[in-house]
Design an enzyme around this catalytic site. Structure first.
Site, PDB file in Angstrom:
ATOM      1  CG  HIS A 110      -0.646  39.488  44.830  1.00 46.92           C
ATOM      2  ND1 HIS A 110      -1.491  38.524  44.319  1.00 46.92           N
ATOM      3  CD2 HIS A 110       0.608  39.061  44.572  1.00 46.92           C
ATOM      4  CE1 HIS A 110      -0.750  37.557  43.787  1.00 46.92           C
ATOM      5  NE2 HIS A 110       0.519  37.860  43.930  1.00 46.92           N
ATOM      6  CD  GLU A 142       3.478  39.726  41.276  1.00 49.33           C
ATOM      7  OE1 GLU A 142       4.218  38.757  41.380  1.00 49.33           O
ATOM      8  OE2 GLU A 142       2.424  39.844  41.911  1.00 49.33           O
TER       9      GLU A 142
HETATM   10  C1  PEP Z   1       2.935  35.933  43.095  1.00 48.43           C
HETATM   11  O1  PEP Z   1       1.989  35.378  43.610  1.00 48.43           O
HETATM   12  O2  PEP Z   1       3.190  37.118  43.378  1.00 48.43           O
HETATM   13  C2  PEP Z   1       3.772  35.209  42.160  1.00 48.43           C
HETATM   14  C3  PEP Z   1       4.736  35.844  41.567  1.00 48.43           C
HETATM   15  O3  PEP Z   1       3.493  33.882  41.991  1.00 48.43           O
HETATM   16  P1  PEP Z   1       4.307  32.821  41.111  1.00 48.43           P
HETATM   17  O4  PEP Z   1       5.762  33.068  41.322  1.00 48.43           O
HETATM   18  O5  PEP Z   1       3.871  31.490  41.650  1.00 48.43           O
HETATM   19  O6  PEP Z   1       3.916  33.048  39.691  1.00 48.43           O
END
Ligand code: PEP
Length: 235
Positions: free
Chosen positions: A85, A155
């Site tokens: 992450h 992400e």
């Molecule tokens: C995350 O921490 O993996 C994430 C997607 O956070 P957020 O949805 O708050 O952007």
């Protein structure tokens, strides 16, 4: 079946978790829901919800103060874990090779690793997005990976917690690259999730993008009034 992962980060307590699990059990969904909670809340999931950790150690055991092994996570009854992450990459200075070691430990202990990859704002600004994604996928997948025993989550790091998401075209391009690499590596059944600033307002648009098999939700997974509509609207 789509996959919806909640990342609670350093939030929540046993009462809130029990309430969330009951709420999810009471809705009618075919989706696979995984709640990644702090270590102290790890437990066995229920039919409707799998419980996951937010990271596991690179090592089996030993002198690693503060670390928690994949075997320890598995012993709680949990069945998945995030690895790589953005927040862990930043504070633990994890490279893709470190992430691969964590994912290897997870698989070795029958946990489903959710391997997170994505570019920082600086990498995006310098046109490195696709390169970072490609290296992230190729280098973070461990040697013991098989088709379907891990998940990739794209992400974009600059969009996490920011309330903004990349354009639909950008998300589609990122997921296409990841799907092509996974197919080439023989992992055509590996799900690819989108994560960063997912909400009930944007989830349908995100889920309509080709090669998006689910979502990873941070802030909006903490409260049932935000999270349940996300789960129910994903078909
Ligand atoms: C995350 O921490 O993996 C994430 C997607 O956070 P957020 O949805 O708050 O952007």
């Amino acid at each position: 079946m789509k996959i919806i992962v909640g990342n609670w980060k350093m939030n929540g307590n046993a009462e809130i978790l029990a309430e969330m699990m009951t709420e999810i059990a009471n809705i009618n969904t075919d989706n696979r829901v995984i709640l990644c909670v702090p270590y102290t809340l790890l437990r066995t999931g229920t039919g409707a919800v799998m419980i996951g950790a937010q990271n596991v150690s690179k090592y089996d055991m030993g002198a690693h103060t503060g670390d928690v092994s994949a075997a320890m996570v598995a012993a709680t009854g949990a069945s998945a874990t995030l690895v790589g992450h953005s927040e862990c990459r930043a504070c633990l200075h994890d490279t893709n090779a470190d992430v691969a070691m964590r994912a290897e430990q997870a698989i070795k202990n029958d946990l489903w690793p959710i391997i997170c990859v994505g570019e920082t704002a600086a990498e995006r600004d310098t046109g490195l997005t696709h390169k970072i994604i490609e290296l992230g996928v190729r280098e973070s997948i461990p040697n013991n990976a098989t088709n379907g025993n891990f998940i990739i989550a794209y992400e974009p790091r600059w969009a996490i917690g920011a309330g903004v998401i990349p354009s639909i075209t950008e998300i589609a391009a990122a997921h296409k690259i990841i799907r092509e690499i996974l197919n080439e590596m023989g992992f055509d059944e590996t799900p690819i999730l989108y994560g960063a600033s997912v909400s009930a307002d944007n989830v349908n648009e995100i889920m309509s993008i080709k090669n998006v098999d689910g979502v990873l939700v941070g802030g909006a997974s903490l409260k049932k009034d935000d999270f349940i509509p996300i789960i129910t609207s994903v078909k």
